[in-house]
Design an enzyme around this catalytic site. Structure first.
Site, short mmCIF file in Angstrom:
data_model
loop_
_atom_site.label_atom_id
_atom_site.label_comp_id
_atom_site.label_asym_id
_atom_site.label_seq_id
_atom_site.Cartn_x
_atom_site.Cartn_y
_atom_site.Cartn_z
N SER A 1 0.81 -1.22 0.00
CA SER A 1 0.00 0.00 0.00
C SER A 1 0.84 1.26 0.00
CB SER A 1 -0.95 0.01 1.20
OG SER A 1 -1.81 -1.11 1.16
N HIS B 1 0.36 4.37 4.21
CA HIS B 1 -0.31 5.12 3.16
C HIS B 1 0.19 6.57 3.12
CE1 HIS B 1 -4.06 2.28 3.02
NE2 HIS B 1 -2.90 1.62 3.05
#
Length: 296
Positions: A201, A247
Site C-alpha cells: 500500500s 499510506h
C-alpha cells in the site's frame, strides 16, 4: 476516409488537432519536421521547436548523433519498446510472495514489518530494531488476504503502467521502491513496536501521488485523480486494520519524488532527479535510525 498510420496529416475534430500517437489528447504543438500533432508526452526538444519520436529516431536534420536524438519521456527516461515491463515484474513478485505466504505461515512471520517481538516483559529477538532491517523492504511485497492483494495489484496495474511509460523504467522503479520504503519507515516510526504490518500500500499510494503530479505537469483534468485520492484517504482513516502510516508515508514520498522527476530543469535533470531521490532516502534512513535508537 481512412488514413494510413504515420501519415503527417491527422484528422481534426471540432475541438482541434489531436496527438497522432494518442488520438484522445488535444494539442496545439506540431513536429517541426513532419508537422504531425504531438502531445507533451511525445514531443522531443530539437534545436528549433519540437519533433515527434519517429523523426527523432531517424536522426535526421538535428545535427546530433542518433543516441542523442532518441525519444525521451517527460522525465527524460528512454522510451521502451515494452513500456509496462517493470510493472509486470512487480506484479509477478507480489503474486509469488502471496502464494508462498499461503503455503507457509513462516513466510509472514519472517518477512512482515514489526519493530520488536516478543513484547515486554519478554526479551525481543525479532524485528527491525533487533537488526532485521530487511523487513522494511520485504513487507512491501507481502500480503495475506485475497482482497488485500487484489486491491493493491489493481492499483499497481492501473497507476503503474502509465507511470512507467511516462517516467521510464529506472525512474519508475526508483519511485516505487522509495515510496514503499518510506511508507515502511513511517510505520516503523509511529506504530506500536509489537504491531505487525504488511502490504504494497505504501508504494501504491506513492504511485497515486506521482500520478497527481504528472497529470498536473501535463495539464490534464485533475478531478478524477483528486476524487480517487480522496476516496482512498477516506478508506485509510475509516476502515479498521489499515496501517495508515504506510499510506501517508508512501503518498508524501511519491509526491515529492515525482515532483523532482518531472519538474527538473533539462540542463540539470539528472542531478536534480538523483538529488530528490537521495533526499527521500535520507529522510527514510533518519526515521529508521531515530526509531531504532528509541527502542534499544
Amino acid at each position: 476516409m481512412d488514413q494510413a498510420p504515420g501519415s503527417p496529416h491527422q484528422p481534426q475534430d471540432a475541438h482541434g488537432p489531436s496527438c497522432y500517437r494518442h488520438p484522445g489528447r488535444e494539442t496545439g504543438i506540431r513536429c517541426t519536421r513532419c508537422e504531425r500533432p504531438i502531445c507533451p508526452e511525445c514531443m522531443v526538444s530539437a534545436s528549433v521547436g519540437f519533433q515527434c519520436p519517429e523523426c527523432v529516431r531517424s536522426g535526421s536534420g538535428t545535427g546530433h548523433g542518433l543516441s542523442a536524438n532518441r525519444p525521451r519521456t517527460v522525465a527524460g527516461g528512454a522510451v521502451a519498446a515494452s513500456p509496462h515491463l517493470v510493472t509486470k515484474i512487480l506484479l509477478a513478485i507480489n503474486l509469488a510472495v502471496f502464494v508462498a505466504a499461503l503455503a507457509s505461515d513462516r513466510v509472514v512471520n519472517d518477512l512482515a514489518l514489526i519493530a520488536q517481538w516478543p513484547p515486554a516483559p519478554f526479551i525481543p529477538v525479532d524485528g527491525v530494531a533487533e537488526g532485521q532491517w530487511y523487513r522494511l523492504f520485504t513487507s512491501m511485497f507481502l500480503h495475506q488476504q485475497i482482497w488485500h492483494i487484489a486491491f493493491n495489484m489493481l492499483g499497481l496495474w492501473w497507476l503503474g503502467g502509465p507511470l512507467e511509460q511516462a517516467l521510464g523504467r529506472i525512474r519508475y522503479l526508483a519511485l516505487y521502491l522509495l515510496s514503499g520504503l518510506a511508507g515502511s519507515a513511517f510505520t516503523y516510526l509511529i506504530a506500536a513496536p509489537d504491531e505487525a504490518s504488511l502490504g504494497a500500500s505504501g508504494a501504491i499510494f506513492g504511485l497515486l501521488g506521482a500520478t497527481a503530479v504528472l497529470m498536473r505537469r501535463l495539464n490534464y483534468d485533475m478531478r478524477p485523480v483528486i476524487a480517487l485520492l480522496a476516496l482512498n484517504l477516506l478508506f485509510t482513516f475509516t476502515w479498521s486494520g489499515i496501517a495508515w502510516e504506510a499510506h501517508v508515508g508512501g503518498l508524501v514520498a511519491g509526491t515529492a519524488i515525482a515532483f523532482g522527476l518531472v519538474h527538473a530543469p533539462r540542463e540539470h535533470r539528472t542531478l536534480v532527479q538523483a538529488g530528490t531521490c537521495a533526499l527521500v532516502l535520507l529522510a527514510t534512513v533518519v526515521m529508521v535510525v531515530a526509531r531504532t535508537v528509541s527502542l534499544t
